[in-house]
Design an enzyme around this catalytic site. Structure first.
Site, mmCIF file in Angstrom:
data_model
loop_
_atom_site.group_PDB
_atom_site.id
_atom_site.type_symbol
_atom_site.label_atom_id
_atom_site.label_comp_id
_atom_site.label_asym_id
_atom_site.label_seq_id
_atom_site.Cartn_x
_atom_site.Cartn_y
_atom_site.Cartn_z
ATOM 1 N N HIS A 165 0.528 -1.622 0.101
ATOM 2 C CA HIS A 165 0.252 -0.372 -0.067
ATOM 3 C C HIS A 165 0.517 0.945 0.310
ATOM 4 C CE1 HIS A 165 -0.529 0.775 4.599
ATOM 5 N NE2 HIS A 165 0.636 0.545 4.194
ATOM 6 N N CYS A 181 5.458 5.207 5.220
ATOM 7 C CA CYS A 181 3.962 5.003 4.389
ATOM 8 C C CYS A 181 3.522 5.680 3.361
ATOM 9 C CB CYS A 181 2.940 4.669 4.892
ATOM 10 S SG CYS A 181 3.344 2.753 6.170
ATOM 11 N N HIS A 240 4.863 0.144 -0.621
ATOM 12 C CA HIS A 240 5.819 -1.040 0.172
ATOM 13 C C HIS A 240 4.869 -2.167 0.895
ATOM 14 C CE1 HIS A 240 3.606 1.585 3.415
ATOM 15 N NE2 HIS A 240 3.860 1.020 3.897
ATOM 16 N N HIS A 278 3.311 -5.047 3.744
ATOM 17 C CA HIS A 278 2.982 -5.552 5.127
ATOM 18 C C HIS A 278 2.745 -6.908 4.899
ATOM 19 C CE1 HIS A 278 4.039 -1.303 7.052
ATOM 20 N NE2 HIS A 278 3.159 -1.251 5.918
ATOM 21 N N ASP A 310 -4.602 -10.921 -0.601
ATOM 22 C CA ASP A 310 -3.281 -11.352 -0.214
ATOM 23 C C ASP A 310 -2.961 -11.351 -1.341
ATOM 24 O OD1 ASP A 310 -1.285 -12.486 1.061
ATOM 25 O OD2 ASP A 310 -1.720 -14.013 -0.404
ATOM 26 N N HIS A 311 -1.295 -10.574 -1.652
ATOM 27 C CA HIS A 311 -0.502 -10.458 -2.318
ATOM 28 C C HIS A 311 -1.087 -9.342 -3.503
ATOM 29 C CE1 HIS A 311 1.980 -13.723 -1.465
ATOM 30 N NE2 HIS A 311 3.247 -13.410 -1.751
ATOM 31 N N GLU A 324 -1.083 -4.444 11.885
ATOM 32 C CA GLU A 324 0.478 -4.553 10.504
ATOM 33 C C GLU A 324 1.308 -4.447 10.493
ATOM 34 O OE1 GLU A 324 -1.055 -0.598 7.961
ATOM 35 O OE2 GLU A 324 0.399 0.222 9.305
HETATM 36 NI NI NI Z 1 2.750 0.840 5.297
#
Ligand code: NI
Length: 138
Positions: A16, A35, A41, A43, A81-82, A126
């Site tokens: 995200h 972020c 990037h 998580h 996911d992914h 997170e």
């Molecule tokens: Ni983040």
């Protein structure tokens, strides 16, 4: 009847970026730090979904955990996911994919499984140390 809370853990990886289109990159970095990286990037998200309700005297269950597991998979894991949350997940087209907004989106997707009288709590990690909680308002 006794009310019992049953919980299921799940996991997904997603990318995200936290930013506002109407802010400059400098403003976004000042507010969101790493972020807001324009290159995104990831998580490793950990999810705990809890359903609280009365025990069904016929089955001894509050909810069939297999049903909850499959529902989390289809509604959350398969959807997130992914994925790049900003780009690939429609709920975040115009909503910042912060953990706070994510936990509400996840709750709203999953709450359809509830029977009358049941409540749902969703906890989203997170990072191992940062997590948010949303409980359905009765
Ligand atoms: Ni983040």
């Amino acid at each position: 009847m006794k009310r019992v809370k049953v919980s299921r853990k799940a996991h997904f990886n997603a990318a995200h970026r936290l930013y506002r289109k109407d802010w400059s990159d400098a403003q976004n970095e000042a507010q969101f730090g790493k972020c807001s990286n324009p290159h995104y990037h990831g998580h490793n998200y950990e999810l705990i979904v809890s359903v609280e309700g009365e025990i069904d005297p016929e089955t001894g269950y509050v909810m069939d955990m297999k049903v909850l597991k499959d529902y989390i998979k289809s509604e959350v894991e398969d959807a997130f996911d992914h994925k790049n949350l900003n780009i690939e997940v429609p709920e975040f087209k115009n909503l910042i994919p912060s953990a706070e907004n994510m936990v509400v989106v996840i709750h709203d997707k999953l709450k359809k499984i509830l029977s009358p009288g049941q409540t749902m709590e969703v906890v989203l990690y997170e990072t191992p140390r940062n997590f948010v909680t949303y409980t359905e308002q009765a």
